[in-house]
Design an enzyme around this catalytic site. Sequence first.
Site, PDB file in Angstrom:
ATOM      1  N   ASP A 209       0.854  -1.193   0.000  1.00  0.00           N
ATOM      2  CA  ASP A 209       0.000   0.000   0.000  1.00  0.00           C
ATOM      3  C   ASP A 209       0.886   1.238   0.000  1.00  0.00           C
ATOM      4  O   ASP A 209       2.109   1.152   0.106  1.00  0.00           O
ATOM      5  CB  ASP A 209      -0.901   0.002   1.242  1.00  0.00           C
ATOM      6  CG  ASP A 209      -0.088   0.006   2.533  1.00  0.00           C
ATOM      7  OD1 ASP A 209       0.246   1.104   3.013  1.00  0.00           O
ATOM      8  OD2 ASP A 209       0.233  -1.083   3.049  1.00  0.00           O
ATOM      9  N   ASP A 211       0.706   3.632   2.350  1.00  0.00           N
ATOM     10  CA  ASP A 211       0.537   4.235   3.668  1.00  0.00           C
ATOM     11  C   ASP A 211      -0.594   5.256   3.573  1.00  0.00           C
ATOM     12  O   ASP A 211      -1.537   5.060   2.806  1.00  0.00           O
ATOM     13  CB  ASP A 211       1.857   4.824   4.174  1.00  0.00           C
ATOM     14  CG  ASP A 211       1.919   4.898   5.697  1.00  0.00           C
ATOM     15  OD1 ASP A 211       1.652   3.867   6.342  1.00  0.00           O
ATOM     16  OD2 ASP A 211       2.234   5.964   6.235  1.00  0.00           O
TER      17      ASP A 211
END
Length: 289
Positions: A209, A211
Amino acid sequence: MDTVIGVIGGSGLYEIDGLENAAWTAVETPWGTPSDEILTGTLDGVKMAFLPRHGRGHVHSPTTVPYRANIDALKRIGVTDVISVSACGSFREDMAPGHFVVVDQFIDRTFAREKSFFGTGCVAHVSVAHPTCPRLGEACLEAATAQGITVHNGGTYLAMEGPQFSSLAESKMYREQWGCDVIGMTNMPEAKLAREAELCYASVAMVTDYDSWHPDHGEVDVMDIIQTLSGNSTNARGMVARLPALLGTERPPCLHGCDRALEYAIMTAPEKRDPALLARLDAVAGRVI
């Protein structure tokens, strides 16, 4: 010396494919019980050992992982080279979900973990200026590239305590002011302990991802992470399967001195050393004590 590759698998990596004579073995250590039994066997003639960092079934949080027991157990069974595989968030647009990063630097923001094998009665200071082994990192880079993975050579890993993900303010600070590339919860104190145990250590961070800093992605979504983990784990197993051919069956002395990290590190005079602590250090520091 025989090469023995130890793989510490993080979220999404819970096994090694193709191991011959595979067996799960319980290893006792003076530092407590490791995260799980260790899966041992051979792959392409090279001895392998696999330890699931969180335990099978993911029972340990990043804080409660028994890092000292894990590293001691690997050293105790003869591991020479440790490959850490873990999930991470990315602070860089070009380090996208599904990409791998061969980490070469860390910033340690953990605060609730035991970070050293040494202490009162036997004080030691090792250098972690360069906390990963370039030889192992190059092997991981080559293996990942051959597997068809988009892999980045080098990056700074921010180790946070967790288990919560970052706030937006933290995420922006780590990215914009501190210059970090990826963020995770498990490579510290693991890398420091591997250095104290004179083990070569490489870290491969698998991006799941962006973040929370990324304006188009918002906060971290656990369901998205789990979906990305599936593809990452398949790629990770393929990468690991290529390592024996690259590292070989014979392990020469480390050109970067990882296997001699304790040479001048112990500061406590021999007559002042605590026998009880020395007994606990039999595996990790037996070469020098």
